[in-house]
Each structure stands twice: as structure tokens, then as C-alpha cells.
Design a protein around this motif. Structure first.
Motif, mmCIF file in Angstrom:
data_model
loop_
_atom_site.group_PDB
_atom_site.id
_atom_site.type_symbol
_atom_site.label_atom_id
_atom_site.label_comp_id
_atom_site.label_asym_id
_atom_site.label_seq_id
_atom_site.Cartn_x
_atom_site.Cartn_y
_atom_site.Cartn_z
ATOM 1 N N LYS A 1 54.648 20.921 28.018
ATOM 2 C CA LYS A 1 54.600 19.614 28.673
ATOM 3 C C LYS A 1 55.727 18.708 28.188
ATOM 4 O O LYS A 1 56.323 17.965 28.974
ATOM 5 N N ASP A 2 56.039 18.759 26.894
ATOM 6 C CA ASP A 2 57.115 17.931 26.338
ATOM 7 C C ASP A 2 58.457 18.287 26.962
ATOM 8 O O ASP A 2 59.256 17.408 27.302
ATOM 9 N N LEU A 3 58.699 19.585 27.099
ATOM 10 C CA LEU A 3 59.950 20.032 27.725
ATOM 11 C C LEU A 3 60.032 19.565 29.171
ATOM 12 O O LEU A 3 61.052 19.015 29.613
ATOM 13 N N ALA A 4 58.954 19.778 29.911
ATOM 14 C CA ALA A 4 58.924 19.384 31.326
ATOM 15 C C ALA A 4 59.092 17.873 31.481
ATOM 16 O O ALA A 4 59.842 17.411 32.348
ATOM 17 N N ASP A 5 58.414 17.105 30.643
ATOM 18 C CA ASP A 5 58.544 15.643 30.699
ATOM 19 C C ASP A 5 59.987 15.206 30.486
ATOM 20 O O ASP A 5 60.477 14.277 31.132
ATOM 21 N N LYS A 6 60.684 15.880 29.567
ATOM 22 C CA LYS A 6 62.087 15.535 29.303
ATOM 23 C C LYS A 6 62.952 15.793 30.535
ATOM 24 O O LYS A 6 63.800 14.969 30.888
ATOM 25 N N ASP B 1 60.698 16.794 40.217
ATOM 26 C CA ASP B 1 59.239 16.765 40.205
ATOM 27 C C ASP B 1 58.697 17.590 39.038
ATOM 28 O O ASP B 1 59.329 18.537 38.577
ATOM 29 N N TYR B 2 57.511 17.224 38.575
ATOM 30 C CA TYR B 2 56.935 17.823 37.375
ATOM 31 C C TYR B 2 56.679 19.321 37.551
ATOM 32 O O TYR B 2 56.935 20.096 36.628
ATOM 33 N N ASP B 3 56.172 19.731 38.710
ATOM 34 C CA ASP B 3 55.856 21.152 38.907
ATOM 35 C C ASP B 3 57.099 22.031 38.778
ATOM 36 O O ASP B 3 57.048 23.098 38.175
ATOM 37 N N THR B 4 58.201 21.584 39.341
ATOM 38 C CA THR B 4 59.455 22.332 39.222
ATOM 39 C C THR B 4 59.918 22.378 37.770
ATOM 40 O O THR B 4 60.304 23.437 37.263
ATOM 41 N N ALA B 5 59.845 21.235 37.091
ATOM 42 C CA ALA B 5 60.249 21.180 35.689
ATOM 43 C C ALA B 5 59.387 22.101 34.836
ATOM 44 O O ALA B 5 59.909 22.834 33.981
ATOM 45 N N GLU B 6 58.086 22.094 35.065
ATOM 46 C CA GLU B 6 57.181 22.929 34.269
ATOM 47 C C GLU B 6 57.459 24.416 34.496
ATOM 48 O O GLU B 6 57.497 25.195 33.543
ATOM 49 N N LYS B 7 57.694 24.789 35.739
ATOM 50 C CA LYS B 7 57.999 26.187 36.059
ATOM 51 C C LYS B 7 59.300 26.622 35.383
ATOM 52 O O LYS B 7 59.374 27.699 34.778
ATOM 53 N N ASP B 8 60.328 25.787 35.470
ATOM 54 C CA ASP B 8 61.612 26.105 34.845
ATOM 55 C C ASP B 8 61.486 26.188 33.331
ATOM 56 O O ASP B 8 62.076 27.062 32.690
ATOM 57 N N CYS B 9 60.715 25.286 32.746
ATOM 58 C CA CYS B 9 60.534 25.282 31.286
ATOM 59 C C CYS B 9 59.735 26.492 30.819
ATOM 60 O O CYS B 9 60.019 27.041 29.751
ATOM 61 N N ALA B 10 58.773 26.926 31.607
ATOM 62 C CA ALA B 10 58.007 28.126 31.249
ATOM 63 C C ALA B 10 58.938 29.340 31.203
ATOM 64 O O ALA B 10 58.842 30.176 30.289
ATOM 65 N N ALA B 11 59.852 29.438 32.158
ATOM 66 C CA ALA B 11 60.819 30.537 32.171
ATOM 67 C C ALA B 11 61.762 30.436 30.965
ATOM 68 O O ALA B 11 62.097 31.447 30.343
ATOM 69 N N LEU B 12 62.158 29.225 30.622
ATOM 70 C CA LEU B 12 63.037 29.020 29.477
ATOM 71 C C LEU B 12 62.340 29.410 28.173
ATOM 72 O O LEU B 12 62.925 30.102 27.329
#
Length: 87
Positions: free
Chosen positions: A53-58, A66-77
Motif C-alpha cells: 500500500k505504501d508503494l502504491a500510495d507513493k 489510479d490506485y488499482d493500476t499503482a497497486e498492480k504495478d507495485c505487486a509486480a515490482l
């Protein structure tokens, strides 16, 4: 989660690359190349405990995505960092 100590983000020929500290630890077959977003997250969270969540929020606050895209990208990272042995 926490990024392992002993790794540093460096700019090498215009590329963001994570390498082990100390010449004796450098293995050019195991360098990790980061895009601009991944480098931003590395710089922000290196040495700190963080959650997905911290990564996605950043990413949301920095890029306005949008948060969903950020969370998906961060999970892959995070998975890539785990596979590389830096997390």
C-alpha cells in the motif's frame, strides 16, 4: 517488507541500476535495472519498512494514476525484487 542492506541504486550510463556495495560484491550478471518509477520507489523506501500500500500510495501521489493500476504495478515490482534477492 524491507529492501536488503548492501545494495545501492546507481546511475550507470543513464540507466538506474541496483548493485551490491563494494567491489568484491559486484557481479555484472546480477545487476537490477530499474525504470524511473521503480527508482523513485527504491529511493523513497530503501532502509525503511513498507507495505504494498505504501508503494502504491507513493505512485498515486507522484504520478496521479489510479490506485488499482499503482497497486498492480507495485505487486509486480515487489515480485521482481523478491526474485532478484533484494527484498
Amino acid at each position: 517488507m524491507k529492501l536488503k542492506n548492501g545494495f545501492r541504486l546507481r546511475s550507470i550510463c543513464g540507466e538506474n541500476v541496483v548493485v551490491a556495495e563494494g567491489l568484491e560484491n559486484i557481479d555484472f550478471n546480477k545487476m537490477l535495472s530499474l525504470n524511473e518509477s521503480a527508482a523513485l520507489l527504491w529511493e523513497e523506501f530503501y532502509g525503511k519498512d513498507f507495505e504494498l500500500k505504501d508503494l502504491a500510495d507513493k505512485l498515486v501521489s507522484h504520478y496521479g494514476i489510479d490506485y488499482d493500476t499503482a497497486e498492480k504495478d507495485c505487486a509486480a515490482l515487489v515480485e521482481a525484487w523478491r526474485n532478484a534477492g533484494v527484498l
